[in-house]
Design a protein around this motif. Sequence first.
Motif, PDB file in Angstrom:
ATOM      1  N   ASP A  59       0.815  -1.220   0.000  1.00 53.63           N
ATOM      2  CA  ASP A  59       0.000   0.000   0.000  1.00 53.63           C
ATOM      3  C   ASP A  59       0.846   1.265   0.000  1.00 53.63           C
ATOM      4  OD1 ASP A  59       0.973   0.197   2.555  1.00 53.63           O
ATOM      5  OD2 ASP A  59      -0.970   0.201   3.557  1.00 53.63           O
ATOM      6  N   THR A  61       2.655   2.818   2.297  1.00 48.86           N
ATOM      7  CA  THR A  61       2.569   3.758   3.412  1.00 48.86           C
ATOM      8  C   THR A  61       3.656   3.511   4.449  1.00 48.86           C
ATOM      9  OG1 THR A  61       1.081   2.397   4.768  1.00 48.86           O
ATOM     10  CG2 THR A  61       0.067   3.875   3.135  1.00 48.86           C
ATOM     11  N   SER A  82      -4.055   6.477  12.548  1.00 54.15           N
ATOM     12  CA  SER A  82      -3.460   7.730  12.080  1.00 54.15           C
ATOM     13  C   SER A  82      -2.482   8.306  13.094  1.00 54.15           C
ATOM     14  CB  SER A  82      -4.550   8.772  11.787  1.00 54.15           C
ATOM     15  OG  SER A  82      -5.369   8.354  10.719  1.00 54.15           O
ATOM     16  N   GLU A 123       2.307  13.832   6.590  1.00 56.24           N
ATOM     17  CA  GLU A 123       0.985  13.224   6.684  1.00 56.24           C
ATOM     18  C   GLU A 123       0.959  12.239   7.843  1.00 56.24           C
ATOM     19  OE1 GLU A 123      -0.706  11.727   3.062  1.00 56.24           O
ATOM     20  OE2 GLU A 123       0.562  13.018   1.818  1.00 56.24           O
ATOM     21  N   ASP A 126      -0.410   6.433   8.561  1.00 52.71           N
ATOM     22  CA  ASP A 126      -1.148   5.468   7.728  1.00 52.71           C
ATOM     23  C   ASP A 126      -1.441   5.993   6.330  1.00 52.71           C
ATOM     24  OD1 ASP A 126      -2.991   7.363   8.487  1.00 52.71           O
ATOM     25  OD2 ASP A 126      -4.533   5.934   9.107  1.00 52.71           O
ATOM     26  N   SER A 127      -1.014   7.233   6.048  1.00 50.80           N
ATOM     27  CA  SER A 127      -1.188   7.775   4.695  1.00 50.80           C
ATOM     28  C   SER A 127       0.106   8.384   4.146  1.00 50.80           C
ATOM     29  CB  SER A 127      -2.295   8.841   4.665  1.00 50.80           C
ATOM     30  OG  SER A 127      -1.989   9.913   5.549  1.00 50.80           O
ATOM     31  N   GLN A 128       1.134   8.496   4.979  1.00 51.40           N
ATOM     32  CA  GLN A 128       2.417   9.036   4.512  1.00 51.40           C
ATOM     33  C   GLN A 128       3.022   8.077   3.497  1.00 51.40           C
ATOM     34  OE1 GLN A 128       4.239  11.967   5.258  1.00 51.40           O
ATOM     35  NE2 GLN A 128       5.529  11.197   3.603  1.00 51.40           N
ATOM     36  N   PRO A 129       3.238   8.516   2.248  1.00 53.35           N
ATOM     37  CA  PRO A 129       3.787   7.610   1.231  1.00 53.35           C
ATOM     38  C   PRO A 129       5.280   7.379   1.416  1.00 53.35           C
ATOM     39  CG  PRO A 129       3.426   9.790   0.293  1.00 53.35           C
ATOM     40  CD  PRO A 129       2.883   9.835   1.680  1.00 53.35           C
TER      41      PRO A 129
END
Length: 204
Positions: A59, A61, A82, A123, A126-129
């Motif tokens: 994913d 992340t 998060s 971010e 759980d959303s930081q790439p």
Amino acid sequence: MRTPRALAATALLALTGLAGPAVAADDDLACGPDDVVVVVDAEMLGGDVEARCVPVPQDGTMLSAVEDAGFVVEGTAEFGSSVVCRVDGFPSESRETCRSMPAADAYWGAWIGADDAWGFAQEAVDSQPVAGGDVVALAFQEGPDERQPALSPAEATEQAQPVDEAGRPQSPSDGLPWGAIALGVGAVVVLGAVLAVVLRRRPS
């Protein structure tokens, strides 16, 4: 019958072949340039500073990279994954309930390495790439002063260990050195064979 010199040459080639897999096995235990390096710094809680590396998670992340590296991450009841509340049991449940946002002066900071310097993740974890070659860190922050991870991104990359499928760190010292053992056994066999040939050729 082969001469002792020919036998020794043949044995040398065989021993070289035995040594090859041992080197390859050590190479398999090195981080690749396309891996993500993950640092967890629990030093302020009495824990360790660990650096591991994993392939880019499916994913993409930061949270998945940390979990793929074998670290157990707990979020909060209010904000879910998060917000990082606990990593590998730090801080203890008696100190932090993880019901809501951790205290402003006692929390896990999320960091991204860039140009051998750390900067806060932009971010939620759980959303930081993340991408191949990235260095990321979770470091526990306590007190009013900003504290960066104990390892620099370059140090983390140098010290990082790959993990197995269960998320356990691997190193060249893991397990028995079968390549070296086989090499030693082969050398003993060869020396014995050469000695036997020499003794046979000696006049009685």
